[in-house]
Each structure stands twice: as C-alpha cells, then as structure tokens.
Design a protein around this motif. Structure first.
Motif, short mmCIF file in Angstrom:
data_model
loop_
_atom_site.label_atom_id
_atom_site.label_comp_id
_atom_site.label_asym_id
_atom_site.label_seq_id
_atom_site.Cartn_x
_atom_site.Cartn_y
_atom_site.Cartn_z
N MET A 1 0.83 -1.20 0.00
CA MET A 1 0.00 0.00 0.00
C MET A 1 0.86 1.25 0.00
N MET A 2 0.31 2.32 -0.60
CA MET A 2 0.99 3.60 -0.55
C MET A 2 0.95 4.16 0.87
N SER A 3 1.92 5.00 1.19
CA SER A 3 1.98 5.57 2.54
C SER A 3 0.73 6.39 2.84
N ARG A 4 0.19 7.08 1.84
CA ARG A 4 -0.99 7.90 2.07
C ARG A 4 -2.21 7.03 2.39
N THR A 5 -2.26 5.83 1.80
CA THR A 5 -3.37 4.92 2.11
C THR A 5 -3.26 4.44 3.55
N HIS A 6 -2.04 4.13 3.98
CA HIS A 6 -1.83 3.73 5.37
C HIS A 6 -2.28 4.84 6.31
N ILE A 7 -1.95 6.07 5.99
CA ILE A 7 -2.29 7.21 6.86
C ILE A 7 -3.80 7.38 6.97
N VAL A 8 -4.47 7.38 5.83
CA VAL A 8 -5.92 7.60 5.85
C VAL A 8 -6.64 6.44 6.54
N LEU A 9 -6.19 5.21 6.28
CA LEU A 9 -6.78 4.05 6.95
C LEU A 9 -6.61 4.15 8.46
N ALA A 10 -5.40 4.52 8.90
CA ALA A 10 -5.13 4.63 10.34
C ALA A 10 -5.98 5.73 10.97
N VAL A 11 -6.11 6.86 10.30
CA VAL A 11 -6.91 7.97 10.84
C VAL A 11 -8.38 7.58 10.93
N ALA A 12 -8.91 6.99 9.87
CA ALA A 12 -10.33 6.60 9.85
C ALA A 12 -10.63 5.56 10.92
N VAL A 105 -2.51 -6.63 4.55
CA VAL A 105 -3.11 -7.96 4.41
C VAL A 105 -3.84 -8.06 3.06
N PHE A 106 -4.34 -6.92 2.57
CA PHE A 106 -5.15 -6.92 1.35
C PHE A 106 -4.31 -6.72 0.08
N THR A 107 -2.98 -6.76 0.23
CA THR A 107 -2.09 -6.66 -0.93
C THR A 107 -1.74 -8.05 -1.45
N LYS A 108 -1.10 -8.09 -2.58
CA LYS A 108 -0.79 -9.38 -3.23
C LYS A 108 0.20 -10.22 -2.42
N SER A 109 1.13 -9.58 -1.70
CA SER A 109 2.13 -10.35 -0.95
C SER A 109 1.71 -10.63 0.48
N GLY A 110 0.71 -9.91 0.99
CA GLY A 110 0.26 -10.14 2.34
C GLY A 110 1.32 -9.78 3.38
N VAL A 111 1.08 -10.17 4.64
CA VAL A 111 2.02 -9.88 5.72
C VAL A 111 2.18 -11.09 6.62
N ALA A 112 3.32 -11.15 7.31
CA ALA A 112 3.59 -12.25 8.25
C ALA A 112 3.06 -11.85 9.62
N LEU A 113 1.75 -11.89 9.77
CA LEU A 113 1.12 -11.44 11.02
C LEU A 113 1.66 -12.17 12.24
N PHE A 114 1.96 -13.45 12.08
CA PHE A 114 2.32 -14.27 13.24
C PHE A 114 3.82 -14.61 13.23
N TYR A 115 4.62 -13.68 12.71
CA TYR A 115 6.07 -13.86 12.73
C TYR A 115 6.51 -14.24 14.16
N PRO A 116 7.44 -15.23 14.31
CA PRO A 116 8.40 -15.77 13.33
C PRO A 116 7.87 -16.82 12.37
N SER A 117 6.56 -17.13 12.44
CA SER A 117 6.01 -18.01 11.40
C SER A 117 6.08 -17.29 10.06
N LYS A 118 6.49 -17.99 9.03
CA LYS A 118 6.64 -17.39 7.71
C LYS A 118 5.34 -17.42 6.90
N VAL A 119 4.30 -17.99 7.50
CA VAL A 119 3.01 -18.04 6.81
C VAL A 119 2.46 -16.62 6.68
N ARG A 120 2.02 -16.27 5.49
CA ARG A 120 1.55 -14.92 5.22
C ARG A 120 0.02 -14.87 5.25
#
Length: 345
Positions: A1-12, A105-120
C-alpha cells in the motif's frame, strides 16, 4: 500500500474505534502508521530512519517482522510511558501502528502477522481482488477511506455516533443522555418542542440547560432567567415531545462547598460570582418570623421552605446567588451548600 493509504486508513479506523476527533490523537496514529514500513529503505519512514531500515532490510523480508503482532507488542511496551501524557495518545499510537501493517493484508504479498512463522496472511482468497501498490484499485480504496475518515471525524466532533443518532431522532430520553455526558464540558441549549403542562399551549423554544434533575427531566432557564422543569414527569412545567441539544461553548465547572454554623447568609453568598453560579443543599434558617417563600405552578422553584416552630428548613436546587439573597439574605442559617460555578473557557 501507498503511505498515504496507510495514513488515511489509520486515521479513519482510529477515529471510529476510539470515538475521537482529537487532532493530536489522529496525528499520532497517522505518524505511527508509517513505522511498520521501516523494514525497507525505499519507504518514507525507511528514508527518515535509514540506519534502522538498512539494518532490517538486510536481515528480514519486507512485510515480515515489522508487520506482525510480535512487533506490535514490542511497540506497545516501548511507548507505554506516553500514557503519562494521556491514555488516548497511547491508544492512538498503538492503533496507528496496527492499521499501518494490517492494511497490507489486502495486498498481493500479504504480511507475516504471526512472525516468526513465515506463513503470510492474505485477503481475499481470490488473487485478482488483491491490491497492487499504486494501482487504480488502491486509489479507489483511498477515495472511499477519505470519505469514511471525514464522516467519522465529523460525527465524533459532534459528540459521537450515539449523540448524532439522538440528535437526529430528537427523543427526550436521548437528549438527557447527551446532557449527562456533555454538561460538565459545554454550555448547552435545548431546542424543545412540546406543550405547557398547565395551559396545554404548544411550545417551540430554546432554553439554556442548567442541569439534569433525574433520568427523565432537565432544569432549564429562558432568556429572562425563569427556570422550568422539562421532561415527561408529572412535576414538569413543560412536557417535551422533541428535544435537541446544541453545544454553545466550552466551559470549566468548579464545585466547592459552603459550610454555615448559625452565620449570616448575606455575607457568605454575596461574595460568590453572580453569573452562572448555582447553589444546592439544605439550610436550617433561624428566627423565621415573617419569612415567606412564594411557590409557583407555572415555573420551577429552586428554593422551597418547610416551616417548623421557630426555625425553617430551606431546600435549594440550583438556586442562583441573587435568588438566595433576595429570599433568605436577611437571615442566619446553618447547613451545607454545594456551589457550582460555570465559566467559559
């Protein structure tokens, strides 16, 4: 995500979840939403915190360790001293960091929410519906988030979702809930539609709110200072069918006590501020020969008298100093009065 999308999502999201329109809280959330991307030197936060981002970029994949609940927990512990300045500030920062990585989470590569697990963690399941950074789909999502953020901030600026709902319906019970939450911070006016309980004449008028009397009734005054009980009880002088509350101005409220032991009332009361000062309590009045306090059926009596043999008991509910001096200023009394002084900021 773009930084501006992160900002607006966080504010909302922060505005909605915390029920706040505080610009400091929302700004802190916006800033912290950029911190998860410190794991790459190409990001806005990575360029500012280059030594840290360079270190993380060489050792961890993008959207892994800094985009996890592990990092969120560490961040929450690290900034805990912020609670000394205000718990809302702390929650705003934690919320900002969370939404700063959870949106990915909604991007194509996702995120490792439960790191150190590598599952995305990736959503949705259909790869075609996932967002690409800077794509037209993300710009559309950003547009929706901006609208959502504006609405959330506007609603919370007006007192929150419950208050806005109560204002829209104009129900007296909802209005009294609003008064209970706002009366210590704002000077309030009630726009009342109803009828006079005695004459049955229709009423549509604005009154300044003095205080709630119970769960069903308010004590208000008109522009002349005449007080009325408004609500739906049998004691009300105005029966309200619709009531909407407006914030007139921010206020500070000071509450003190006056203790009297057979003392001159005039000396004690005359020293108080005269504007928007309200006295409540019970006084024992001595040498009451000739003391008469009139009662009214068309207005609310803030001072009532219960005579005894050579004394009398005066009950005060939000009485003004002027009224106390006019009716009781020539007498000595014992008792305790709670003094509420309202001043504009």
């Amino acid at each position: 995500m773009m930084s501006r999308t992160h900002i607006v999502l966080a504010v909302a999201a922060t505005s909605l979840i915390l029920g706040t329109a505080d610009p400091i809280v929302l700004s802190l959330g916006a800033v912290c939403s950029q911190l998860p991307d410190v794991d790459t030197t190409k990001s806005f936060s990575g360029r500012i915190l280059f030594p840290l981002s360079s270190y993380l970029e060489k050792r961890f994949a993008h959207r892994s360790i800094t985009h996890s609940f592990l990092a969120l927990s560490f961040f929450a512990i690290l900034i805990f001293p912020v609670t000394f300045f205000g718990y809302q500030y702390y929650l705003g920062m934690v919320s900002g960091y969370f939404w700063g990585f959870f949106g990915d989470v909604f991007t194509k590569s996702g995120v490792a929410l439960f790191y150190p697990s590598k599952v995305r963690a990736i959503c949705p399941a259909n790869p075609r519906l996932r967002l690409s950074t800077g794509s037209s789909a993300e710009w559309f999502v950003l547009f929706i988030l901006v609208i959502f953020a504006i609405l959330s901030i506007q609603i919370n600026s007006a007192g929150g979702i419950v208050r806005s709902f109560n204002q829209a319906l104009g129900l007296p019970s909802g209005a009294i809930e609003t008064v209970n939450s706002d009366a210590s911070r704002y000077l309030l006016k009630a726009h009342i539609k109803g009828r006079n309980a005695i004459t049955q004449e229709p009423i549509e008028k604005a009154y300044e709110i003095i205080q709630p009397l119970n769960q069903n009734d308010l004590l208000v005054k008109d522009e002349l200072g005449t007080t009325y009980r408004v609500g739906n009880s049998q004691e009300s002088q105005i029966i309200a069918s619709q009531m909407k509350i407006d914030r007139v101005a921010p206020i500070t409220t000071t509450v003190t006590n006056i203790f009297l032991d057979d003392e001159d009332l005039y000396e004690k009361i005359a020293a108080l501020p005269q504007e928007r000062t309200y006295l409540s309590g019970t006084l024992t009045i001595f040498d009451t020969d000739g003391l008469i306090i009139p009662t009214h059926i068309d207005r609310y009596d803030t001072i009532t008298l219960q005579p005894a043999s050579d004394i009398a008991y005066a009950r005060l509910i939000a009485a003004t100093p002027q009224e106390v001096l006019r009716l009781l200023g020539d007498y000595y009394a014992s008792g305790n009065l709670v003094v509420r002084i309202v001043k504009g900021k």
